[in-house]
Scaffold this active site. Structure first.
Site, PDB file in Angstrom:
ATOM      1  N   SER A  86       0.806  -1.228   0.000  1.00  0.00           N
ATOM      2  CA  SER A  86       0.000   0.000   0.000  1.00  0.00           C
ATOM      3  C   SER A  86       0.835   1.272   0.000  1.00  0.00           C
ATOM      4  O   SER A  86       0.290   2.365   0.161  1.00  0.00           O
ATOM      5  CB  SER A  86      -0.927   0.000   1.215  1.00  0.00           C
ATOM      6  OG  SER A  86      -1.742  -1.145   1.200  1.00  0.00           O
ATOM      7  N   GLY A  87       2.146   1.131  -0.126  1.00  0.00           N
ATOM      8  CA  GLY A  87       3.009   2.325  -0.130  1.00  0.00           C
ATOM      9  C   GLY A  87       3.813   2.490   1.144  1.00  0.00           C
ATOM     10  O   GLY A  87       4.329   3.575   1.424  1.00  0.00           O
ATOM     11  N   HIS A 142       2.620  -4.450   9.078  1.00  0.00           N
ATOM     12  CA  HIS A 142       1.372  -4.736   8.358  1.00  0.00           C
ATOM     13  C   HIS A 142       0.386  -5.439   9.295  1.00  0.00           C
ATOM     14  O   HIS A 142      -0.541  -6.104   8.837  1.00  0.00           O
ATOM     15  CB  HIS A 142       1.644  -5.658   7.159  1.00  0.00           C
ATOM     16  CG  HIS A 142       2.602  -5.093   6.155  1.00  0.00           C
ATOM     17  ND1 HIS A 142       2.514  -3.821   5.674  1.00  0.00           N
ATOM     18  CD2 HIS A 142       3.665  -5.666   5.513  1.00  0.00           C
ATOM     19  CE1 HIS A 142       3.482  -3.616   4.790  1.00  0.00           C
ATOM     20  NE2 HIS A 142       4.194  -4.716   4.691  1.00  0.00           N
ATOM     21  N   ARG A 153      -4.718   1.830   0.193  1.00  0.00           N
ATOM     22  CA  ARG A 153      -4.534   1.874  -1.265  1.00  0.00           C
ATOM     23  C   ARG A 153      -5.693   1.109  -1.904  1.00  0.00           C
ATOM     24  O   ARG A 153      -6.210   0.149  -1.285  1.00  0.00           O
ATOM     25  CB  ARG A 153      -3.201   1.208  -1.640  1.00  0.00           C
ATOM     26  CG  ARG A 153      -2.876   1.311  -3.107  1.00  0.00           C
ATOM     27  CD  ARG A 153      -1.561   0.615  -3.459  1.00  0.00           C
ATOM     28  NE  ARG A 153      -1.175   0.924  -4.820  1.00  0.00           N
ATOM     29  CZ  ARG A 153      -0.169   0.334  -5.464  1.00  0.00           C
ATOM     30  NH1 ARG A 153       0.555  -0.586  -4.853  1.00  0.00           N
ATOM     31  NH2 ARG A 153       0.114   0.681  -6.700  1.00  0.00           N
ATOM     32  N   PHE A 155       9.465   7.660  -6.959  1.00  0.00           N
ATOM     33  CA  PHE A 155       9.546   6.247  -7.338  1.00  0.00           C
ATOM     34  C   PHE A 155      10.876   5.941  -8.042  1.00  0.00           C
ATOM     35  O   PHE A 155      11.572   4.991  -7.691  1.00  0.00           O
ATOM     36  CB  PHE A 155       8.352   5.891  -8.240  1.00  0.00           C
ATOM     37  CG  PHE A 155       8.360   4.462  -8.682  1.00  0.00           C
ATOM     38  CD1 PHE A 155       7.955   3.459  -7.823  1.00  0.00           C
ATOM     39  CD2 PHE A 155       8.794   4.113  -9.949  1.00  0.00           C
ATOM     40  CE1 PHE A 155       7.978   2.123  -8.211  1.00  0.00           C
ATOM     41  CE2 PHE A 155       8.812   2.788 -10.354  1.00  0.00           C
ATOM     42  CZ  PHE A 155       8.404   1.793  -9.482  1.00  0.00           C
ATOM     43  N   MET A 187      13.875   6.096  -5.620  1.00  0.00           N
ATOM     44  CA  MET A 187      13.924   4.983  -4.661  1.00  0.00           C
ATOM     45  C   MET A 187      14.254   3.677  -5.373  1.00  0.00           C
ATOM     46  O   MET A 187      15.022   2.858  -4.883  1.00  0.00           O
ATOM     47  CB  MET A 187      12.605   4.879  -3.893  1.00  0.00           C
ATOM     48  CG  MET A 187      12.493   5.976  -2.840  1.00  0.00           C
ATOM     49  SD  MET A 187      11.006   5.891  -1.827  1.00  0.00           S
ATOM     50  CE  MET A 187      11.278   4.403  -0.876  1.00  0.00           C
ATOM     51  N   ARG A 211       7.990  -1.861  -8.178  1.00  0.00           N
ATOM     52  CA  ARG A 211       7.593  -2.541  -9.411  1.00  0.00           C
ATOM     53  C   ARG A 211       7.161  -1.519 -10.453  1.00  0.00           C
ATOM     54  O   ARG A 211       7.876  -1.241 -11.397  1.00  0.00           O
ATOM     55  CB  ARG A 211       6.461  -3.537  -9.089  1.00  0.00           C
ATOM     56  CG  ARG A 211       6.068  -4.465 -10.217  1.00  0.00           C
ATOM     57  CD  ARG A 211       4.885  -5.327  -9.807  1.00  0.00           C
ATOM     58  NE  ARG A 211       3.699  -4.546  -9.550  1.00  0.00           N
ATOM     59  CZ  ARG A 211       2.748  -4.296 -10.443  1.00  0.00           C
ATOM     60  NH1 ARG A 211       2.821  -4.808 -11.643  1.00  0.00           N
ATOM     61  NH2 ARG A 211       1.700  -3.549 -10.128  1.00  0.00           N
ATOM     62  N   LYS A 212       5.971  -0.913 -10.278  1.00  0.00           N
ATOM     63  CA  LYS A 212       5.470   0.081 -11.237  1.00  0.00           C
ATOM     64  C   LYS A 212       5.188   1.432 -10.588  1.00  0.00           C
ATOM     65  O   LYS A 212       5.363   2.467 -11.208  1.00  0.00           O
ATOM     66  CB  LYS A 212       4.168  -0.428 -11.867  1.00  0.00           C
ATOM     67  CG  LYS A 212       4.378  -1.310 -13.064  1.00  0.00           C
ATOM     68  CD  LYS A 212       3.094  -1.389 -13.870  1.00  0.00           C
ATOM     69  CE  LYS A 212       3.302  -2.157 -15.159  1.00  0.00           C
ATOM     70  NZ  LYS A 212       2.033  -2.362 -15.869  1.00  0.00           N
TER      71      LYS A 212
HETATM   72  N1  LIG Z   1       8.373   6.117  -4.083  1.00  0.00           N
HETATM   73  C1  LIG Z   1       7.295   5.478  -4.505  1.00  0.00           C
HETATM   74  N2  LIG Z   1       6.343   6.106  -5.218  1.00  0.00           N
HETATM   75  C2  LIG Z   1       5.239   5.444  -5.662  1.00  0.00           C
HETATM   76  N3  LIG Z   1       5.012   4.129  -5.442  1.00  0.00           N
HETATM   77  C3  LIG Z   1       5.944   3.456  -4.733  1.00  0.00           C
HETATM   78  C4  LIG Z   1       7.105   4.083  -4.235  1.00  0.00           C
HETATM   79  N4  LIG Z   1       7.841   3.165  -3.573  1.00  0.00           N
HETATM   80  C5  LIG Z   1       7.174   2.010  -3.669  1.00  0.00           C
HETATM   81  N5  LIG Z   1       6.028   2.175  -4.374  1.00  0.00           N
HETATM   82  C6  LIG Z   1       5.034   1.150  -4.728  1.00  0.00           C
HETATM   83  O1  LIG Z   1       4.362   0.700  -3.552  1.00  0.00           O
HETATM   84  C7  LIG Z   1       4.110  -0.703  -3.646  1.00  0.00           C
HETATM   85  C8  LIG Z   1       4.849  -1.423  -2.539  1.00  0.00           C
HETATM   86  O2  LIG Z   1       4.170  -1.134  -1.347  1.00  0.00           O
HETATM   87  P1  LIG Z   1       4.820  -1.414   0.076  1.00  0.00           P
HETATM   88  O3  LIG Z   1       6.024  -0.617   0.274  1.00  0.00           O
HETATM   89  O4  LIG Z   1       3.706  -1.249   1.065  1.00  0.00           O
HETATM   90  O5  LIG Z   1       5.217  -2.954  -0.056  1.00  0.00           O
HETATM   91  S1  LIG Z   1       5.541  -3.953   1.137  1.00  0.00           S
HETATM   92  O6  LIG Z   1       4.280  -4.631   1.484  1.00  0.00           O
HETATM   93  O7  LIG Z   1       6.069  -3.210   2.264  1.00  0.00           O
HETATM   94  O8  LIG Z   1       6.478  -4.907   0.535  1.00  0.00           O
HETATM   95  C9  LIG Z   1       4.601  -1.138  -5.022  1.00  0.00           C
HETATM   96  O9  LIG Z   1       3.487  -0.992  -5.900  1.00  0.00           O
HETATM   97  P2  LIG Z   1       3.385  -1.698  -7.324  1.00  0.00           P
HETATM   98  O10 LIG Z   1       4.376  -1.019  -8.200  1.00  0.00           O
HETATM   99  O11 LIG Z   1       1.986  -1.441  -7.785  1.00  0.00           O
HETATM  100  O12 LIG Z   1       3.677  -3.150  -7.157  1.00  0.00           O
HETATM  101  C10 LIG Z   1       5.691  -0.107  -5.263  1.00  0.00           C
HETATM  102  O13 LIG Z   1       6.062   0.036  -6.606  1.00  0.00           O
END
Ligand SMILES: Nc1ncnc2c1ncn2[C@@H]1O[C@H](COP(=O)(O)OS(=O)(=O)O)[C@@H](OP(=O)(O)O)[C@H]1O
Length: 311
Positions: free
Chosen positions: A58-59, A107, A130, A233, A236, A259-260
């Site tokens: 969820s970020g 979590h 999210r 994104f 990082m 990932r995306k």
């Molecule tokens: N900086 C930044 N900006 C925007 N999005 C980001 C960023 N960092 C991580 N992500 C996206 O967040 C998803 C991972 O969430 P989590 O960090 O909660 O994952 S975890 O459960 O702790 O492993 C995962 O989403 P998806 O890309 O849809 O898989 C990450 O790509």
């Protein structure tokens, strides 16, 4: 069940594959070190702890990094290592050894949060939601790629019902989200900042500013912009992509935590039938919740009933 109520389980997905998890006192956790899972119960909170709370994918990492930089008051600090601050994935003595103020994350469902956090209500919590459809897709990729923990080889079509029924580690998104919403409502003296992945995308500067205010950090425009840039994104992903600990565990070039990073990727994965099924369950499960206001009645899948899963 073993003497200490803990066992590794393999959850069948209906398509002939299984997802590995750790069952502890009847609840599903990832197959982390059992001692760190048990440590959630004995975790000692400090008044200046900041804990990012979210259902997986969820970020968490995004906001965790923001919080870390804000607390540090500067952006030229090394990127966090994977094992730096996840309460259920770090051994208790390692967490204890961290200097204050600690930026941590979990979590855990509301009712499984460390007892001290819920009773003393001393630390600051940042709760992120999210769109569960994006969460489902992200979690599927996570489970497929992190072989060491999950050993999952299933397809999206077989994973989808598992997600819906909460047959995954951390269980049901619906229960998690309802539990946190209710927990926050019932505990008005908890210090919680509530945000969403979508809001963070839409207005990152404003969100970081709100976060700074919540954390009691004085931050001028220039510093806020720096934090936004450092936690983008692309930045990082590039920084963590170099992190050997992540790479080794992911068995991939770039960690699955990056990932995306988009809003609405679910539309590339959900079939029309899945989208309809999801909407139906969502409406049943999330009546009169904040999540319902945020995530229901969104545009349904625009693609045909095709399954674009293996990307
Ligand atoms: N900086 C930044 N900006 C925007 N999005 C980001 C960023 N960092 C991580 N992500 C996206 O967040 C998803 C991972 O969430 P989590 O960090 O909660 O994952 S975890 O459960 O702790 O492993 C995962 O989403 P998806 O890309 O849809 O898989 C990450 O790509």
């Amino acid at each position: 069940m073993s003497a200490n109520d803990m066992e590794i389980v393999y959850l069948p997905d209906g398509g002939g594959n299984t997802l590995k998890a750790l069952k502890y006192k009847g609840r599903l956790w990832p197959a982390f070190d059992p001692e760190s899972i048990k440590g959630v119960e004995t975790f000692k909170s400090r008044d200046d702890d900041v804990i990012v709370v979210a259902y997986p994918k969820s970020g968490t990492h995004w906001v965790w990094e923001m919080a870390r930089l804000l607390l540090a008051g500067k952006t030229d600090v090394p990127m966090i290592e994977k094992d730096d601050g996840m309460i259920e994935d770090v051994l208790p003595d390692k967490l204890e050894a961290q200097t204050s103020p600690r930026a941590l994350n979990t979590h855990a469902h509301f009712e499984l949060m460390p007892k001290e956090v819920l009773s003393k209500k001393n630390c600051k919590l940042i709760y992120i939601t999210r769109d569960p459809r994006d969460v489902a897709v992200s979690y599927y990729n996570h489970h497929r790629k992190l072989v060491e923990y999950y050993d999952y080889k299933g397809q999206w079509k077989d994973y989808f019902p598992m997600f819906l029924s909460g047959k995954v580690d951390y269980e049901s998104w619906f229960a998690f989200t309802r539990g946190w919403e209710q927990g926050i409502k019932d505990n008005p003296d908890l210090k919680v900042h509530v945000t969403s992945y979508e809001a963070l995308h839409e207005n990152t500067n404003e969100e970081v500013k709100n976060l700074a205010e919540f954390l009691g950090v004085s931050a001028d425009e220039a510093f806020i912009s720096e934090v936004v840039k450092k936690t983008s994104f692309d930045n990082m992903k590039a920084s963590k992509g170099k992190n050997e600990t992540y790479k080794e565990k992911d068995k991939s070039e770039v960690p699955i935590m990056y990932r995306k990073g988009k809003v609405g990727d679910w539309k590339n994965w959900f079939t029309v039938a899945q989208s309809e099924q999801f909407d139906e369950i969502f409406e049943q499960e999330m009546k009169e919740t904040r999540a319902q206001k945020l995530y229901s009645n969104q545009k349904t899948c625009s693609s045909q009933d095709s399954n674009m899963n293996e990307k």
